[in-house]
Write a protein that holds these residues in place. Sequence first.
Motif, short mmCIF file in Angstrom:
data_model
loop_
_atom_site.label_atom_id
_atom_site.label_comp_id
_atom_site.label_asym_id
_atom_site.label_seq_id
_atom_site.Cartn_x
_atom_site.Cartn_y
_atom_site.Cartn_z
N TYR A 297 0.84 -1.21 0.00
CA TYR A 297 0.00 0.00 0.00
C TYR A 297 0.87 1.25 0.00
N ASN A 298 1.85 1.29 0.88
CA ASN A 298 2.69 2.48 1.00
C ASN A 298 3.52 2.73 -0.26
N ILE A 299 4.15 1.70 -0.79
CA ILE A 299 5.02 1.93 -1.95
C ILE A 299 4.21 2.20 -3.21
N THR A 300 3.00 1.65 -3.32
CA THR A 300 2.15 1.97 -4.46
C THR A 300 1.79 3.45 -4.45
N ASN A 301 1.34 3.95 -3.31
CA ASN A 301 0.98 5.36 -3.22
C ASN A 301 2.19 6.26 -3.45
N PHE A 302 3.33 5.87 -2.89
CA PHE A 302 4.54 6.67 -3.07
C PHE A 302 4.92 6.72 -4.55
N THR A 338 -2.59 -0.72 -17.22
CA THR A 338 -3.42 -0.55 -16.01
C THR A 338 -3.41 -1.78 -15.11
N LEU A 339 -2.62 -2.80 -15.46
CA LEU A 339 -2.50 -3.98 -14.59
C LEU A 339 -1.04 -4.44 -14.61
N ILE A 340 -0.50 -4.66 -13.43
CA ILE A 340 0.86 -5.18 -13.33
C ILE A 340 0.86 -6.41 -12.43
N THR A 341 1.82 -7.28 -12.67
CA THR A 341 2.03 -8.42 -11.77
C THR A 341 3.36 -8.20 -11.07
N THR A 342 3.38 -8.42 -9.79
CA THR A 342 4.60 -8.25 -9.01
C THR A 342 4.98 -9.61 -8.42
N GLY A 343 5.75 -9.61 -7.37
CA GLY A 343 6.14 -10.88 -6.77
C GLY A 343 6.71 -10.67 -5.38
N SER A 344 6.53 -11.67 -4.53
CA SER A 344 7.08 -11.62 -3.19
C SER A 344 7.19 -13.04 -2.66
N ASN A 354 13.19 -6.02 -2.11
CA ASN A 354 13.04 -6.50 -3.48
C ASN A 354 11.59 -6.41 -3.94
N ALA A 355 10.65 -6.74 -3.05
CA ALA A 355 9.24 -6.70 -3.44
C ALA A 355 8.84 -5.29 -3.83
N GLU A 356 9.33 -4.29 -3.08
CA GLU A 356 9.02 -2.91 -3.42
C GLU A 356 9.65 -2.51 -4.75
N SER A 357 10.91 -2.90 -4.96
CA SER A 357 11.59 -2.50 -6.20
C SER A 357 10.91 -3.14 -7.41
N LEU A 358 10.46 -4.39 -7.28
CA LEU A 358 9.79 -5.06 -8.39
C LEU A 358 8.46 -4.38 -8.71
N LEU A 359 7.71 -4.04 -7.67
CA LEU A 359 6.44 -3.35 -7.90
C LEU A 359 6.67 -2.01 -8.58
N ILE A 360 7.65 -1.26 -8.11
CA ILE A 360 7.94 0.04 -8.72
C ILE A 360 8.28 -0.12 -10.19
N GLU A 391 12.75 3.21 -11.54
CA GLU A 391 12.70 2.27 -10.41
C GLU A 391 13.76 2.65 -9.38
N ASP A 392 14.98 2.90 -9.86
CA ASP A 392 16.06 3.30 -8.96
C ASP A 392 15.70 4.59 -8.23
N ARG A 393 15.21 5.55 -8.97
CA ARG A 393 14.92 6.86 -8.37
C ARG A 393 13.80 6.78 -7.33
N VAL A 394 12.75 6.05 -7.67
CA VAL A 394 11.61 5.98 -6.74
C VAL A 394 12.01 5.26 -5.46
N LEU A 395 12.69 4.10 -5.59
CA LEU A 395 13.07 3.35 -4.39
C LEU A 395 14.05 4.14 -3.54
N ASP A 396 15.02 4.78 -4.18
CA ASP A 396 16.01 5.56 -3.42
C ASP A 396 15.34 6.75 -2.74
N ALA A 397 14.36 7.36 -3.39
CA ALA A 397 13.64 8.47 -2.76
C ALA A 397 12.80 8.00 -1.58
N ALA A 398 12.27 6.79 -1.70
CA ALA A 398 11.40 6.26 -0.64
C ALA A 398 12.18 5.83 0.59
N PHE A 399 13.38 5.26 0.40
CA PHE A 399 14.09 4.65 1.52
C PHE A 399 15.50 5.18 1.73
N GLY A 400 15.95 6.07 0.86
CA GLY A 400 17.23 6.71 1.09
C GLY A 400 18.36 6.19 0.22
#
Length: 644
Positions: A297-302, A338-344, A354-360, A391-400
């Motif tokens: 939920y959090n990473i999707t909104n971010f 409008t539909l993506i498949t992710t993984g965890s 990894n789950a967050e980076s894949l979703l991004i 993907e790199d930019r979003v994850l790095d912005a979200a977690f540093g």
Amino acid sequence: MDKAIYIILLLFFPIYCFSQDCNFVQEHQANRFSTYTIHTDLNNESHEIRSLQEIVFKNHSDVPLDKILFYMYLNSFKHENSTFLKGVEDIFGQSFKDRKPEEWADIKIISLKLQYKGKQFDAISLCRYIAPDDGNTEDQSVMELKLPFLFQAGDTILMNLEWEARMPKVIARAGYSQDFYLFCHWFPQLGVLEKNKEGHWNWNCHQFFRNTEFYAEFSDYDVWIKCDKDFQVCASGEFVDEILVGNKKVKHYQAKRVIDFTWAINKLSYIKQWRWNNVDVRFMLPHDYSAQEKRFYNITNFSLEYMSDHVGYYPYSTLSIVCPPFHALRTGLMEYPTLITTGSLYGMPQFIRNAESLLIHEFVHQYFMAVLASNEKEEPWMDEGFATYYEDRVLDAAFGDKKSLFNVLGFQMDNKQLTRSEYLGMKDPSKGIIARPGWTFKDQDRKPLIYSKTATIFHSLERFIGTVKMDSMMRSYFKCFKFTHPRGSDFMQFLNNHLPDYVDSSLARSCYEFVRFGIFEEGVMDYSIDTVISERTNDNKNEYTINLLNAGSWTHPVEIKLEYESGKVEYKFWSGIGDKYELKVSSDLKLSRIHIDPEQKLLVDINLNDNSYSIKSLNDISSHYGSKIMFWWQNILHYLSLVV
């Protein structure tokens, strides 16, 4: 074409033909359109679907057509001699050699009727499978319909199809595993009618290769899905309504201005729904992954917020995310409009993202694939490179920075570091041109070049011109080409025209050439400090001869930073051209450290460790490594105490 001529055309073509009129781009695309109406019914026992389908297609070219090409992708999993499976014995580590006959896919058209200019034609006998790319007569992933008339420019044709398909036990992407199904590339779909590189109208409809993905035309979809009523359903587009028919349900969806329609069902998942601004988000998650719901939920909104701020507002009203169960993971990690498949995995630790980076990554494809609908087959860098960069930019912005991907026991890594290491981890990073069709890549080189090298190029470009200017330029690019099919030449023309709006002409030219060489040629960048020779002159001055090397064929102007023991800092510049450069420095002060590219803008340099040279005493070096040893020893003692 001779490479030198190609480079000249690439450099100068934008000057005389490209003011990049975005209105023209959008108006041209508006004429390319089709509609699909599909009623499909799933038999869960036999894993078969039976469908009625209507296609309305306008000949938007300026020439008459004598044929229409269709993708028939499910046939790629019909047998082991398809182009997708030929030559390998397993996919994702799983063998498919001992399959039962009913576990293979099959899609076949039972009836095909055409309506054109008030007349109806039975056309099923006019269909045949073709292999336009590799000549594999056993491949049935492309079907040709030979028209019984000339389909005139500007006219519209109506096609009514009845077809049935058996879904495969999943090998890759489409198929079923236990009670989970993913229906992707599951129906007869038109190829793309467009002008080829020679300027002639033709069908772009490639066979399905392992190292390619997809390319289709923007269309409207009206889809009714009939399945057992205890299935949870997630699909592209907007949910319209639902009716119950005995022990089944029919769910109705509509998706507008998309290049594909995908759906997934599962009996052991639940759907979490929420609203982000004007976007309805649906997340299908296995029950045993429910503890990860908040993370997703959090990473999707971010991600929605970040991409809207930095590239463009998410243009659709819905976003569906499907996390398949572990046994169906081979259907995951893919993008559809409008539909993506992710993984965890069950119990995925919080400190590994990894789950967050894949979703991004898959979400970013909504921008680079779904809206900027480049040809993923012929120019995969156009979507995968950009998707990896963001993907790199979003994850790095979200977690540093330095710690976004994982941060545990003192070990830290961010996503862009991983991306760079994937490129540099190639057996020979100097080999392989990025800008070429996906099916020409070897499995081991595909991701390092298409994804990682391309993304690292964009990270370097961002550092050259600054993040604010990079964002402004990419917002303009997205706005100009959204809902069109940009090619690599379009992006390069855009870059050539717009870089001077943000930086001086000299830097603009070097940035353009940096990107052009990295994507369209092969070679590496490898700057280093070779030797430093110091002398004390008779008048008590310190003279230094600094020898710099360029061991690669990929060049860019570099900054040289000189640090003195007094704290003074001085900068020198080298064009980067040539295999060596001698820098002479004379000063009353003593040098303590020398850096090439001190801000590490040139992330594509294959060895950053030899870009710095320290003039230190033995005591300084011992102190540096002694502190490192103490740091790790303290960590070991700390975690041993926790265990005890």
